[in-house]
Write an enzyme that holds these catalytic residues in place. Sequence first.
Site, PDB file in Angstrom:
ATOM      1  N   HIS A  71      42.131  42.865  49.490  1.00 17.37           N
ATOM      2  CA  HIS A  71      42.243  44.260  49.928  1.00 17.37           C
ATOM      3  C   HIS A  71      42.358  44.387  51.439  1.00 17.37           C
ATOM      4  O   HIS A  71      42.945  45.338  51.938  1.00 17.37           O
ATOM      5  CB  HIS A  71      41.107  45.091  49.333  1.00 17.37           C
ATOM      6  CG  HIS A  71      41.348  45.315  47.884  1.00 17.37           C
ATOM      7  ND1 HIS A  71      40.835  44.474  46.924  1.00 17.37           N
ATOM      8  CD2 HIS A  71      42.135  46.197  47.247  1.00 17.37           C
ATOM      9  CE1 HIS A  71      41.272  44.876  45.742  1.00 17.37           C
ATOM     10  NE2 HIS A  71      42.060  45.920  45.908  1.00 17.37           N
TER      11      HIS A  71
ATOM     12  N   GLU B 297      45.856  46.172  34.136  1.00 12.80           N
ATOM     13  CA  GLU B 297      45.675  45.092  35.106  1.00 12.80           C
ATOM     14  C   GLU B 297      44.840  43.950  34.550  1.00 12.80           C
ATOM     15  O   GLU B 297      44.448  43.048  35.276  1.00 12.80           O
ATOM     16  CB  GLU B 297      45.078  45.630  36.412  1.00 12.80           C
ATOM     17  CG  GLU B 297      43.833  46.475  36.270  1.00 12.80           C
ATOM     18  CD  GLU B 297      43.356  47.044  37.603  1.00 12.80           C
ATOM     19  OE1 GLU B 297      43.825  46.617  38.666  1.00 12.80           O
ATOM     20  OE2 GLU B 297      42.489  47.935  37.569  1.00 12.80           O
TER      21      GLU B 297
ATOM     22  N   ASP C 119      45.765  42.473  40.144  1.00 12.04           N
ATOM     23  CA  ASP C 119      44.737  41.953  39.244  1.00 12.04           C
ATOM     24  C   ASP C 119      45.349  41.303  38.012  1.00 12.04           C
ATOM     25  O   ASP C 119      44.817  40.312  37.510  1.00 12.04           O
ATOM     26  CB  ASP C 119      43.768  43.068  38.838  1.00 12.04           C
ATOM     27  CG  ASP C 119      42.737  43.310  39.924  1.00 12.04           C
ATOM     28  OD1 ASP C 119      42.174  42.318  40.417  1.00 12.04           O
ATOM     29  OD2 ASP C 119      42.521  44.471  40.290  1.00 12.04           O
TER      30      ASP C 119
ATOM     31  N   CYS D 274      51.934  49.599  40.498  1.00 12.78           N
ATOM     32  CA  CYS D 274      51.335  49.965  41.783  1.00 12.78           C
ATOM     33  C   CYS D 274      50.723  48.760  42.504  1.00 12.78           C
ATOM     34  O   CYS D 274      50.092  48.920  43.540  1.00 12.78           O
ATOM     35  CB  CYS D 274      50.308  51.075  41.624  1.00 12.78           C
ATOM     36  SG  CYS D 274      48.872  50.586  40.665  1.00 12.78           S
TER      37      CYS D 274
END
Length: 579
Positions: free
Chosen positions: A191, A433, A457, A504
């Site tokens: 992240h 995910e 993920d 996404c």
Amino acid sequence: MEIKKGISVSPGVVISTAVVLDAEDLVIPKRLVEPDQVAAEIQRLQDAIAVAVVDLTRLRDDVAGQHGKEIGAIFDVHLAVLRDKSLLAQIVREMKNQRTTAEYGVSVVMRRYADKFKQMSDRYMQDREKDVHDIAKRLLRVLIGQKREDLAHLTRPVVVIAHDLLPSQTAALDREHVVGFATDVGGRTSHTAIVARAMGIPAVVGLGNITAEVSGGDTVIIDGTRGLVILDPDADQIAEYRAAGEKFIQNEEELKPLAQLPALTKDGHQVSLQANIEFPYNIDEALLQGAEGIGLYRTEFLFLATEHEPSEEEHYQAYADALSRLGGRPLVIRTLDLGADKYTQAKALNPERNPFLGDRSIRMCLHDIPMFKRQLRAIMRASVLGDVRIMFPMICTLMELRQAKMVLNDVLEELEDEGLAFRKDIPIGMMVEVPSVAIMPDQFAKEVNFFSIGTNDLIQYTLAVDRTNEKVAGLFCPAHPAVLKLIRDVIRAGGRNNISVSVCGEMAGDPLYTLLLLGLGLNIFSMNGPDVPEVKKIIRSTTVEHARQIARRVMSFDSERQVMHFLREETRKITPEAF
Ligand code: PEP
Ligand code: MG
């Protein structure tokens, strides 16, 4: 001059002065001192060594008292280093020759000293490197004391060199002054990397031990496009990279006019390009870059940006703010996806052994219903202010999805009883995910209004590759045929069940995969704002029919290398400057 290769996570080139954060985020400033202050600095150094010796002696005696003399003796090694006259002489020489502060002299000389141990062939001696770093830190803590240079109060452009940065630390970086960063650890879809990309800051992660090789004040080049960091660049390299930096900016400028054009293929197929955001203020820039809405709002950053859990009102204010910036465009609010790397295990009461497989995301929310409800109430109250959609992350089982929807229903009843307005037919979606969902998507598709494929993920869990671990970064690959098969199946299931599907994860913004995803039938791409123009350019340069042919070929390959090679060739044919 030295070139270090890491993992490129955010493109662009910068040449600037380094600020080095050590593991405790201590900034080691380079400060030259006037010739007449050198003696005072040397005195500061000697005082600091004396304080460190007293502290260490006390520590040794305490430990020896509790655990025995042998254990206490570990600190004798540290004490011996601190009393080493030749080491002190080296630091003093450095300070005199370079006219630097005591902290800078300690940082440079101790690092050199540690490197010597590291290069020794004897394993025992190699391990002493860590002791030297430990001692250096102790001295620096004494020297810097309360004078921590806060990253929030920078006054000049810098690149930050750190062991690691938390996503929240990255998001809080002062964008005006922090022009790039490089870290020892991390992967492309950590992240921290995603936030850097969203902020448009060139960044390289997974560099191994860059913090040990750079000193505050050094000139470094960060080549975020190629994943390189150049230490002590010579004049030629500075000139070369200055030109590369200008070219990068020029390319961005050339893509700017695309922002206002539709994402339409040459044969008239309309695609929607949306943006991922961490904070409402990211929206303005994303819209300028051509995003048509927000396909993923990572609301957990509300948590990460503060020390406390946000109240219902704080949630509501953030969503209202986002909606007012969007002017009627869609906003997919993902419920809290805390945990894993979006949580400090170091601060946790009971650190998890395997946080990516642990109590993260929807699991955490279902374990704390009052917290979950506070967010859902805020989302629903904001739902009358614009085009809001709700999305649940990390769903693994139908039970979880049903439970989450039940909590939402409870919230709707409460709001109804309180006479508060909300949108009754709010679209409810879920992230795909986790392989358990991608393998049986039809069952889930019947119970939601939309899917959003979180490739970050999905890849991590399908290929068993920690997305934040630089050691296995080479194995983290969207092009793996197993991953592609799952993505294809989820898009098809969406079609069969008449629900929309978006991607996404970072893959959606990677131009290498645009043709493939388009050809697999994807109509909504959600990505970091800066990625929108390049992806749009590819979409506007092809036809759906051509993209379908490409996807058919790709799905016949059995290795990720073949897939990537083919996609690179095909994308180059359309936009030669793409890679
Ligand atoms: C993903 O997993 O692909 C995703 C978009 O969510 P996050 O990166 O926040 O885990
Ligand atoms: Mg995810």
